[in-house]
Design a protein around this motif. Structure first.
Motif, PDB file in Angstrom:
ATOM      1  N   ARG A  71      -5.869  -5.537  -1.744  1.00 45.20           N
ATOM      2  CA  ARG A  71      -4.518  -5.431  -1.196  1.00 45.20           C
ATOM      3  C   ARG A  71      -3.770  -4.201  -1.676  1.00 45.20           C
ATOM      4  O   ARG A  71      -2.808  -3.771  -1.048  1.00 45.20           O
ATOM      5  N   ASN A  72      -4.154  -3.634  -2.802  1.00 43.72           N
ATOM      6  CA  ASN A  72      -3.465  -2.486  -3.389  1.00 43.72           C
ATOM      7  C   ASN A  72      -4.450  -1.355  -3.666  1.00 43.72           C
ATOM      8  O   ASN A  72      -4.720  -1.041  -4.826  1.00 43.72           O
ATOM      9  N   PRO A  73      -4.979  -0.728  -2.621  1.00 42.31           N
ATOM     10  CA  PRO A  73      -5.954   0.332  -2.858  1.00 42.31           C
ATOM     11  C   PRO A  73      -5.307   1.528  -3.561  1.00 42.31           C
ATOM     12  O   PRO A  73      -4.120   1.802  -3.382  1.00 42.31           O
ATOM     13  N   LEU A  74      -6.101   2.208  -4.358  1.00 41.22           N
ATOM     14  CA  LEU A  74      -5.601   3.384  -5.058  1.00 41.22           C
ATOM     15  C   LEU A  74      -5.454   4.526  -4.065  1.00 41.22           C
ATOM     16  O   LEU A  74      -6.336   4.753  -3.234  1.00 41.22           O
ATOM     17  N   PRO A  75      -4.351   5.267  -4.133  1.00 44.05           N
ATOM     18  CA  PRO A  75      -4.197   6.401  -3.230  1.00 44.05           C
ATOM     19  C   PRO A  75      -5.231   7.469  -3.566  1.00 44.05           C
ATOM     20  O   PRO A  75      -5.587   7.661  -4.721  1.00 44.05           O
ATOM     21  N   SER A  76      -5.710   8.137  -2.528  1.00 52.19           N
ATOM     22  CA  SER A  76      -6.738   9.149  -2.728  1.00 52.19           C
ATOM     23  C   SER A  76      -6.466  10.338  -1.821  1.00 52.19           C
ATOM     24  O   SER A  76      -6.021  10.172  -0.680  1.00 52.19           O
ATOM     25  N   SER A  77      -6.753  11.518  -2.313  1.00 49.84           N
ATOM     26  CA  SER A  77      -6.605  12.703  -1.478  1.00 49.84           C
ATOM     27  C   SER A  77      -7.738  12.778  -0.465  1.00 49.84           C
ATOM     28  O   SER A  77      -7.654  13.506   0.513  1.00 49.84           O
TER      29      SER A  77
END
Length: 155
Positions: A71-77
């Motif tokens: 539910r809370n994926p890590l932000p990624s470039s």
């Protein structure tokens, strides 16, 4: 050494192991061990109950942790970093095994991938429009317009 201290020591060791070998899994087992240690300290549980409680808490903490991470994926470039098939979307590839009855093979860099799409001959150019696992979904690429050389007069 009393069992509650063994559980709490196991929690610390598992927590340290998570720091050394990050995989975001051991931390849930560490929390299950810590909770088992605290329950044993407060209620004086027998060994069988401790093991059962640890097993149940392990399943519960791993399940809760997995749900939280989904539910809370890590932000990624680069969110497609580990999804090579999705990274190929929009690429133009060459058919190396004719696509017949909707199935064939295309060249991707120095490898060959299975594909599904409209029937076409070897050497045809196709564009990747999606993926189903490691099978690429393709469509015929639009032909590249080549302008004829100018035949105008020179001054």
């Amino acid at each position: 050494m009393e069992p509650q201290w063994l559980w709490l020591l196991a929690a610390v060791v598992l927590g340290i192991a998570e720091l050394l070998v990050p995989g975001v899994f051991l931390i849930f087992l560490a929390s299950a061990a810590a909770l088992t240690g605290l329950a044993t300290l407060m209620f004086g549980l027998p060994a069988a109950a401790q093991l059962l409680l640890f097993a149940l808490l392990s399943v519960a903490t791993v399940y809760a942790g997995r749900r939280w991470y989904v539910r809370n994926p890590l932000p990624s470039s680069d969110p497609l970093l580990n999804d090579r098939a999705a990274r190929l979307r929009g690429e133009t590839l060459v058919v190396v095994e004719a696509i017949e009855n909707g199935r064939g093979r295309v060249r991707v860099g120095d490898s060959v991938w299975a594909c599904r799409g409209p029937d076409c001959a070897i050497g045809s150019r196709v564009r990747v429009v999606g993926a189903d696992g490691s099978c690429l979904k393709v469509t015929l690429a639009e032909p590249i317009a080549i302008e004829p050389p100018a035949t105008g007069e020179h001054p």
